[in-house]
Design a protein around this motif. Structure first.
Motif, mmCIF file in Angstrom:
data_model
loop_
_atom_site.group_PDB
_atom_site.id
_atom_site.type_symbol
_atom_site.label_atom_id
_atom_site.label_comp_id
_atom_site.label_asym_id
_atom_site.label_seq_id
_atom_site.Cartn_x
_atom_site.Cartn_y
_atom_site.Cartn_z
ATOM 1 N N SER A 193 0.880 -1.186 -0.061
ATOM 2 C CA SER A 193 0.005 0.216 -0.220
ATOM 3 C C SER A 193 1.092 1.471 -0.157
ATOM 4 O O SER A 193 0.343 2.549 -0.184
ATOM 5 N N TYR A 194 2.460 1.009 0.165
ATOM 6 C CA TYR A 194 3.125 2.706 -0.034
ATOM 7 C C TYR A 194 2.829 2.714 -1.589
ATOM 8 O O TYR A 194 2.968 2.223 -2.300
ATOM 9 N N ASP A 195 2.653 4.230 -0.948
ATOM 10 C CA ASP A 195 2.710 5.368 -2.758
ATOM 11 C C ASP A 195 4.250 5.132 -2.538
ATOM 12 O O ASP A 195 5.015 4.813 -2.204
ATOM 13 N N LEU A 196 4.824 5.960 -4.520
ATOM 14 C CA LEU A 196 6.170 6.031 -4.601
ATOM 15 C C LEU A 196 7.299 6.866 -3.407
ATOM 16 O O LEU A 196 8.352 6.220 -3.036
ATOM 17 N N GLY A 197 6.198 7.962 -2.923
ATOM 18 C CA GLY A 197 6.952 8.430 -2.199
ATOM 19 C C GLY A 197 7.685 8.060 -0.549
ATOM 20 O O GLY A 197 8.531 8.129 -0.489
ATOM 21 N N ARG A 198 6.662 6.931 0.083
ATOM 22 C CA ARG A 198 7.275 6.459 0.438
ATOM 23 C C ARG A 198 7.926 5.123 0.300
ATOM 24 O O ARG A 198 9.401 4.452 1.586
ATOM 25 N N ILE A 199 7.309 4.798 -0.479
ATOM 26 C CA ILE A 199 8.512 3.702 -1.400
ATOM 27 C C ILE A 199 9.644 4.007 -1.161
ATOM 28 O O ILE A 199 11.023 3.587 -1.119
ATOM 29 N N GLY A 200 10.280 5.764 -1.879
ATOM 30 C CA GLY A 200 11.773 6.373 -1.792
ATOM 31 C C GLY A 200 12.193 6.397 -0.775
ATOM 32 O O GLY A 200 13.655 5.950 -0.321
ATOM 33 N N ASP A 231 18.746 -0.083 -3.277
ATOM 34 C CA ASP A 231 18.562 0.485 -4.413
ATOM 35 C C ASP A 231 17.107 -0.836 -5.160
ATOM 36 O O ASP A 231 17.131 -0.152 -6.176
ATOM 37 N N VAL A 232 16.602 -1.590 -4.502
ATOM 38 C CA VAL A 232 15.694 -2.276 -4.958
ATOM 39 C C VAL A 232 14.568 -2.414 -3.629
ATOM 40 O O VAL A 232 15.649 -3.272 -3.110
ATOM 41 N N VAL A 233 13.259 -2.959 -3.684
ATOM 42 C CA VAL A 233 12.298 -2.721 -2.361
ATOM 43 C C VAL A 233 11.578 -3.836 -3.317
ATOM 44 O O VAL A 233 11.254 -3.719 -4.190
ATOM 45 N N ALA A 234 11.391 -4.957 -2.704
ATOM 46 C CA ALA A 234 9.860 -5.780 -3.298
ATOM 47 C C ALA A 234 8.438 -5.193 -1.913
ATOM 48 O O ALA A 234 8.821 -4.769 -0.882
ATOM 49 N N THR A 235 7.656 -5.616 -2.738
ATOM 50 C CA THR A 235 6.478 -4.731 -2.273
ATOM 51 C C THR A 235 5.714 -5.765 -1.891
ATOM 52 O O THR A 235 5.579 -6.895 -2.074
ATOM 53 N N VAL A 236 4.960 -6.168 -0.717
ATOM 54 C CA VAL A 236 4.731 -7.481 -0.251
ATOM 55 C C VAL A 236 3.037 -7.158 0.498
ATOM 56 O O VAL A 236 2.631 -6.084 1.291
ATOM 57 N N ARG A 237 1.849 -7.834 -0.196
ATOM 58 C CA ARG A 237 0.620 -8.099 0.625
ATOM 59 C C ARG A 237 0.690 -9.653 0.798
ATOM 60 O O ARG A 237 0.945 -10.488 0.398
ATOM 61 N N ASP A 238 -0.254 -9.189 2.064
ATOM 62 C CA ASP A 238 -0.746 -11.323 3.039
ATOM 63 C C ASP A 238 0.376 -11.852 3.238
ATOM 64 O O ASP A 238 0.591 -13.068 2.125
ATOM 65 N N ASP A 239 2.209 -11.536 3.624
ATOM 66 C CA ASP A 239 3.405 -12.624 3.143
ATOM 67 C C ASP A 239 3.979 -12.800 1.354
ATOM 68 O O ASP A 239 4.173 -13.895 1.926
ATOM 69 N N GLU A 240 2.797 -12.394 0.900
ATOM 70 C CA GLU A 240 3.732 -12.670 -0.911
ATOM 71 C C GLU A 240 3.809 -11.291 -1.267
ATOM 72 O O GLU A 240 3.359 -10.462 -1.501
ATOM 73 N N VAL A 241 5.065 -11.607 -2.077
ATOM 74 C CA VAL A 241 5.602 -10.612 -3.163
ATOM 75 C C VAL A 241 5.272 -10.465 -4.075
ATOM 76 O O VAL A 241 4.202 -11.630 -4.629
ATOM 77 N N VAL A 242 4.857 -8.781 -4.041
ATOM 78 C CA VAL A 242 3.435 -8.074 -5.839
ATOM 79 C C VAL A 242 4.235 -7.645 -6.968
ATOM 80 O O VAL A 242 4.693 -8.223 -7.545
ATOM 81 N N ASP A 243 5.720 -7.366 -6.073
ATOM 82 C CA ASP A 243 6.290 -6.285 -7.249
ATOM 83 C C ASP A 243 8.189 -6.376 -6.773
ATOM 84 O O ASP A 243 8.002 -6.134 -5.371
ATOM 85 N N ALA A 284 13.185 -0.992 -8.399
ATOM 86 C CA ALA A 284 13.894 -0.761 -8.206
ATOM 87 C C ALA A 284 13.964 0.726 -8.100
ATOM 88 O O ALA A 284 13.401 1.551 -8.827
ATOM 89 N N LYS A 285 15.275 0.863 -7.452
ATOM 90 C CA LYS A 285 15.333 2.708 -7.255
ATOM 91 C C LYS A 285 14.625 3.905 -8.772
ATOM 92 O O LYS A 285 14.747 4.794 -8.703
ATOM 93 N N GLU A 286 15.684 3.071 -10.286
ATOM 94 C CA GLU A 286 16.232 3.918 -11.069
ATOM 95 C C GLU A 286 14.395 4.459 -11.440
ATOM 96 O O GLU A 286 13.775 5.526 -11.604
ATOM 97 N N GLU A 287 13.053 3.327 -11.574
ATOM 98 C CA GLU A 287 12.355 3.496 -11.562
ATOM 99 C C GLU A 287 11.217 3.651 -10.505
ATOM 100 O O GLU A 287 10.336 5.658 -11.530
ATOM 101 N N VAL A 288 11.546 4.000 -9.126
ATOM 102 C CA VAL A 288 11.349 5.514 -8.974
ATOM 103 C C VAL A 288 11.275 6.485 -8.824
ATOM 104 O O VAL A 288 10.351 7.513 -9.126
ATOM 105 N N GLU A 289 12.470 7.078 -9.098
ATOM 106 C CA GLU A 289 13.284 8.315 -9.574
ATOM 107 C C GLU A 289 12.459 8.225 -11.093
ATOM 108 O O GLU A 289 12.330 9.396 -11.000
ATOM 109 N N ARG A 290 12.756 7.621 -11.951
ATOM 110 C CA ARG A 290 11.775 7.557 -13.466
ATOM 111 C C ARG A 290 10.143 8.429 -12.810
ATOM 112 O O ARG A 290 10.132 9.334 -13.509
#
Ligand SMILES: NC(=O)C1=CN([C@@H]2O[C@H](COP(=O)(O)OP(=O)(O)OC[C@H]3O[C@@H](n4cnc5c(N)ncnc54)[C@H](O)[C@@H]3O)[C@@H](O)[C@H]2O)C=CC1
Ligand SMILES: O=c1[nH]c(=O)c2[nH+]cn([C@@H]3O[C@H](COP(=O)(O)O)[C@@H](O)[C@H]3O)c2[nH]1
Ligand SMILES: [K+]
Length: 501
Positions: free
Chosen positions: A178-185, A194-206, A209-215
């Motif tokens: 549920s984090y938005d891009l600002g919070r992920i950054g 340089d990378v995070v995994a978003t997690v929902r109900d203990d499962e990785v969603v996405d 990468a940092k470049e993507e957030v910056e882009r």
């Protein structure tokens, strides 16, 4: 002075009742009076009776335009995407679920490995997936232990070693989905990752990468987006009018679809009116969009059957050959004006579908009565459209094809053509390519700014005020001659470069 000298242009009623089929390029609006700044123009609208949007943009249900990534991005922009049906019912429902389970406009397809696996080829890494996630047993639901970056793997001398020997061991690179891009950054900054995994109900969603957030942060700021009562992005899906589509629909509803579009070139059929009634009876809370229609009487039938929205356009699409093949259709400006005039009397929003190739066409569609525009070719060259970029004569392009092209029909929609009665396949569309346009997250906000400038020139501060100007005949129009159309474009130059933003 006689009043005819003072009369400037035609009212819409007079212009569109002369027996000509006009398209967007044929007509031009005369400017009116400006008494507000561009930023005061509001483009909030509705796709259908119960689906509000903050921008009037819809992506076409075509297999080279709208899958999950496009739908997520359109919703993030405040529009909506309609997932195509040229695939199995379960795959289409899966795409709806994928939209519903994301919060940020990214979509990765993470690859999972266990520490005892080996990575022997770089096939697992690509531009949209530069990381491999390492979990205890290699499945998405087992405990996350770390990751392997493609760039690190490339530097390895010995590729036969187990992942365990070179992976980045860490567990602090997960964030809630549920984090938005600002919070992920911020999380990346704080943990120096340089990378995070978003997690929902203990499962990785996405994997993000940092470049993507910056882009994405470098693009115009996103608003709240199109969020439904379930707290997730709103998304639509296309279905047909055959018996088997009822099963497809059930799966889509279970996946959480917000609106269905009955996808047909000629919507005024017994098949469609029966399907509309079935959907309304079975899923009373689900909005159903009927179409396509181009005439008042077609629209009246579907309104009577209970549609919540109407899709307008026959043969006007860039890949369409329907008018050539079947000799039916209508110029898109006339079609939108006529259908919207009758639909507005019942409060049914109109989608102007096809033929949009610039922001001026969007202004024309909306001011002539549409509530939204549906776009295929305008979006097909974006990074969010399905498919990879290719090169053609040195230009970066993406494939774009009609859903009635032979190629698309043999992929999946041939059921409708090769079904019970028709044995011979006739194409009503072509296969082609469009130029790379970059991200919709960048060019759609710029396009909307151009649309606002058009509305301002007309003295319309909202879609409703544009429709009011049209229907009270304050808005004046003219038909452009061939020479006037040439004059309205760039002309007489030896060379030029066209850069819109
Ligand atoms: N907007 C446009 O101008 C056009 C769009 N397209 C696109 O191509 C795709 C295919 O469109 P269509 O060929 O119009 O699809 P369609 O599914 O409406 O029609 C295909 C054929 O199946 C028949 N049919 C539909 N339901 C039936 C039922 N329950 N029982 C028996 N026969 C039935 C139809 O009468 C038609 O002959 C869609 O994605 C559409 O959006 C194609 C042509 C023109
Ligand atoms: O005659 C047709 N044959 C086809 O194969 C076909 N495929 C899509 N469509 C319709 O075209 C719309 C997209 O048009 P644009 O590229 O102009 O935005 C879409 O939204 C559809 O309404 C087709 N029409
Ligand atoms: K066409």
């Amino acid at each position: 002075m006689s009043s005819s000298i003072l009369e400037d242009g035609f009212s819409s009623d007079r212009l569109f009742n002369q027996g000509y089929s006009y398209t967007y390029d044929d007509v031009i609006f005369l400017p009116h009076y400006i008494d507000f700044p561009t930023d005061s123009v509001h483009l909030a609208t509705s796709l259908s009776r119960r689906v509000p949007l903050s921008i009037p943009c819809v992506s076409s249900p075509m297999d080279t335009v709208t899958e999950a990534h496009m739908a997520i991005s359109m919703a993030a922009l405040g529009g909506i995407g309609i997932i195509h049906s040229n695939t199995t019912p379960s795959e289409q429902a899966h795409m709806v679920k994928a939209v519903k389970s994301r919060r940020v406009p990214v979509l990765s397809n993470p690859v999972f490995k266990s520490p005892s696996d080996r990575i022997q080829s770089d096939d697992v890494f690509d531009s949209s997936n530069p990381y491999v996630l390492v979990t205890e047993n290699g499945s998405p639901s087992s405990k996350l232990l770390g990751y392997v970056a493609g760039t690190d793997w490339a530097k390895l001398g010995e590729k036969e070693v187990k992942i365990y020997d070179y992976m980045v061991n860490c567990t602090d690179f997960t964030v809630p989905w549920s984090y938005d891009l600002g919070r992920i950054g911020e999380h990346m900054e704080e943990k120096r990752r340089d990378v995070v995994a978003t997690v929902r109900d203990d499962e990785v969603v996405d994997v993000v990468a940092k470049e993507e957030v910056e882009r994405i942060k470098g693009y115009p700021k996103l608003g709240v987006g199109t969020v439904g009562p379930d707290g997730a992005w709103r998304v639509g899906a296309a279905i047909g009018t055959r018996e088997t589509d009822k099963e497809r629909l059930e799966g889509l509803v279970k996946a959480g679809v917000d609106v269905v579009v009955l996808d047909s070139s000629q919507g005024n059929s017994i098949y469609q009116t029966e399907m509309i009634k079935y959907v309304k009876k079975t899923y009373s809370n689900l909005d159903v969009v009927g179409g396509n229609v181009v005439t008042v009487s077609q629209a009246q039938n579907l309104i009577q059957a209970g549609v919540d929205g109407l899709r307008v356009g026959m043969g006007s699409g860039s890949i369409c050959t329907t008018q050539e093949v079947c000799a039916v259709g209508r110029g898109q400006a006339t079609a939108v004006y006529k259908v919207a005039s009758i639909a507005s009397q019942s409060g049914v929003p109109v989608i102007a579908d096809g033929g949009i190739s610039n922001s001026g066409h969007i202004v024309k569609a909306l001011v002539l009565g549409a509530s939204t525009v549906m776009m295929g070719s305008f979006l097909a060259g974006s990074s969010e459209a399905p498919g990879a970029y290719e090169y053609q004569n040195g230009r970066r392009i993406k494939k774009y094809r009609g859903m009635g092209s032979l190629e698309a029909m043999t992929k999946g929609s041939d059921q409708r053509y090769l079904g019970d009665t028709a044995k011979l396949k006739i194409a009503q569309g072509v296969v082609g390519a469009v130029a790379d346009k970059g991200s919709v997250l960048k060019f759609i906000p710029y396009t909307m700014q151009a649309v606002k400038q058009g509305f301002q020139d007309l003295g319309a501060s909202s879609l409703q005020s544009g429709h009011d100007l049209l229907r009270t005949s304050v808005l004046r129009l003219e038909v452009r001659t061939g020479a006037a159309q040439v004059e309205g474009g760039v002309h007489g130059l030896v060379s030029y470069e066209k850069k819109s933003f």
